[in-house]
Design a protein around this motif. Structure first.
Motif, short mmCIF file in Angstrom:
data_model
loop_
_atom_site.label_atom_id
_atom_site.label_comp_id
_atom_site.label_asym_id
_atom_site.label_seq_id
_atom_site.Cartn_x
_atom_site.Cartn_y
_atom_site.Cartn_z
N PRO A 96 0.81 -1.23 0.00
CA PRO A 96 0.00 0.00 0.00
C PRO A 96 0.84 1.28 0.00
O PRO A 96 0.55 2.20 -0.80
CB PRO A 96 -0.88 -0.14 1.26
CG PRO A 96 -1.02 -1.63 1.42
CD PRO A 96 0.32 -2.20 1.01
N PRO A 97 1.90 1.39 0.84
CA PRO A 97 2.71 2.62 0.74
C PRO A 97 3.40 2.76 -0.62
O PRO A 97 3.55 3.88 -1.12
CB PRO A 97 3.75 2.48 1.86
CG PRO A 97 3.29 1.38 2.73
CD PRO A 97 2.31 0.55 1.97
N VAL A 98 3.80 1.62 -1.22
CA VAL A 98 4.42 1.71 -2.56
C VAL A 98 3.40 2.27 -3.56
O VAL A 98 3.71 3.14 -4.37
CB VAL A 98 4.95 0.33 -3.02
CG1 VAL A 98 5.34 0.36 -4.50
CG2 VAL A 98 6.13 -0.11 -2.18
N PHE A 99 2.16 1.78 -3.48
CA PHE A 99 1.11 2.30 -4.38
C PHE A 99 0.98 3.82 -4.19
O PHE A 99 0.90 4.58 -5.15
CB PHE A 99 -0.25 1.65 -4.10
CG PHE A 99 -0.32 0.16 -4.39
CD1 PHE A 99 0.66 -0.48 -5.12
CD2 PHE A 99 -1.41 -0.58 -3.94
CE1 PHE A 99 0.59 -1.85 -5.39
CE2 PHE A 99 -1.50 -1.94 -4.22
CZ PHE A 99 -0.49 -2.57 -4.93
N ALA A 100 0.94 4.23 -2.91
CA ALA A 100 0.73 5.66 -2.61
C ALA A 100 1.91 6.49 -3.12
O ALA A 100 1.71 7.58 -3.67
CB ALA A 100 0.55 5.85 -1.11
N ASP A 101 3.12 5.97 -2.96
CA ASP A 101 4.31 6.75 -3.35
C ASP A 101 4.47 6.84 -4.86
O ASP A 101 5.16 7.73 -5.35
CB ASP A 101 5.58 6.10 -2.78
CG ASP A 101 5.68 6.29 -1.28
OD1 ASP A 101 4.91 7.11 -0.75
OD2 ASP A 101 6.52 5.62 -0.65
N THR A 102 3.92 5.88 -5.59
CA THR A 102 4.22 5.82 -7.03
C THR A 102 3.06 6.25 -7.94
O THR A 102 3.28 6.42 -9.14
CB THR A 102 4.65 4.39 -7.44
OG1 THR A 102 3.63 3.48 -7.01
CG2 THR A 102 5.98 4.01 -6.82
N ALA A 103 1.86 6.46 -7.39
CA ALA A 103 0.71 6.77 -8.25
C ALA A 103 0.96 8.02 -9.09
O ALA A 103 0.71 8.03 -10.30
CB ALA A 103 -0.56 6.91 -7.42
N ALA A 104 1.48 9.08 -8.44
CA ALA A 104 1.70 10.33 -9.18
C ALA A 104 2.77 10.14 -10.25
O ALA A 104 2.64 10.65 -11.37
CB ALA A 104 2.08 11.45 -8.22
N GLU A 105 3.82 9.38 -9.91
CA GLU A 105 4.89 9.13 -10.91
C GLU A 105 4.32 8.40 -12.13
O GLU A 105 4.68 8.71 -13.27
CB GLU A 105 5.99 8.25 -10.30
CG GLU A 105 6.93 8.98 -9.37
CD GLU A 105 8.18 8.16 -9.06
OE1 GLU A 105 8.31 7.04 -9.59
OE2 GLU A 105 9.02 8.66 -8.31
#
Ligand code: NDP
Length: 298
Positions: free
Chosen positions: A222-231
């Protein structure tokens, strides 16, 4: 309660399809005090619901004619088409609403909406993102798409199914598009997990022994999803601290370890080949999210 928010203000709701999910939906409607009419292609699936007060319809036509709102939940759209696009059923649906909670693709939802429009049937599409046990509880997650006023009209009855309901937009295919994307995460992750336990087992490690660490890996996502969505949305894909070359090296170890034990490594080989393609396209220092861009390029 005002008539607009009281689900029992609806005269009746019909449920077509009494697999595990259809039975859960009908059970939640009954628990809320709604007159609930049920039908299933194969007889005998409604005994418990009838014992709890549901009304058994002998035919799908009789079922849909009994309520202003019909909820369909069957295996796929071939099945829902087989039920709804039958002449007498279609005629009985005229002027009524169908909410199709069957899972399938956005194209099938759009095709069914076009059919509904041609036949004077009001149509909403939706998907259920949580297991049967969540229905009627705060843990249910349902997504919907289609005409907003129609959704607003039936919202009090749909809310009875519990949890969180999100109307994703007027494009009828939108709920199915979210559903397919979310199930892609689920089934890819489950396939990875099954592969992981096979490797672990070959090394003498049980699924139970692996469990706390497997849960830890799952919790990283979940944190990976959150950190990478904008990228991903901006197509930037920073590989700082974790370039895609490092991911490929890790994947190659998994392929090697599986094949050493004679375990099919095709899942990981496919993932590795996508990552290698990103490198070959001159993105070796990008992060793993570059794979999304590579996939979109076709
Ligand atoms: P299934 O997906 O196994 O669907 C069973 C239902 O489909 C039964 O009512 C069955 O009728 C009917 N059906 C199958 N083929 C036909 C046909 N040709 N014509 C008419 N009816 C047919 O069970 P579920 O209830 O679990 O799932 C229903 C939907 O809910 C699916 O789209 C599923 O993806 C979705 N869903 C299910 C979840 C779950 O936890 N179970 C979670 C989230 C979504 P019959 O009894 O006559 O075979």
């Amino acid at each position: 309660m005002s008539p607009n928010t009281d689900p029992t203000a609806a005269s009746s709701v019909t449920v077509l399809g009494l697999g595990p999910m259809g039975r859960a939906l009908a059970g939640a409607f009954l628990d809320a005090g709604l007159r609930t009419v049920v039908w299933n292609r194969t007889p005998g699936r409604d005994d418990e619901l009838v014992a709890r007060g549901a009304q058994r319809a002998m035919t799908a036509e009789e079922a849909v004619a009994a309520s202003p709102l019909t909820v369909v939940c069957v295996v796929n759209y071939d099945a829902s088409d087989a039920i709804l696009r039958d002449g007498p059923v279609t005629s009985a649906l005229k002027g009524r609403t169908v909410v199709n909670l069957t899972a399938d693709t956005p194209d099938r939802a759009r095709d069914t909406a076009a059919w509904a429009s041609e036949h004077g049937v009001d149509y909403l599409d939706g998907a259920i993102m949580t297991p049967t046990t969540t229905i009627g509880t705060p843990h249910a997650v349902l997504i919907h798409s289609g005409p907003q006023p129609l959704y607003a009209r039936h919202r009090p009855v749909l809310d009875v199914l519990g949890g969180t309901h999100t109307h994703l937009g007027e494009d009828i295919g939108r709920a199915a598009a979210y559903d397919v994307a979310l199930l892609d995460i689920f089934w890819t992750a489950m396939s990875g997990y099954m592969h992981a336990v096979a490797i672990a087992k070959a090394e003498g490690i049980s699924a139970t022994e692996l469990l706390p660490f497997a849960q830890g890996i799952g919790a990283i996502l979940p944190p990976v999803f959150a950190d990478t969505a904008a990228e991903i949305d901006n197509n930037t894909h920073s590989g700082e601290g974790n370039p895609i070359t490092s991911a490929v090296s890790s994947m190659a170890h998994i392929v090697h370890a599986s094949e050493t034990h004679g375990i099919d490594a095709s899942i990981m080989r496919a993932a590795e080949s996508l990552a290698r393609k990103a490198i070959d396209l001159n993105h070796p220092t990008d992060g793993f999210t570059r794979v999304a861009d590579v996939l979109s390029r076709g």
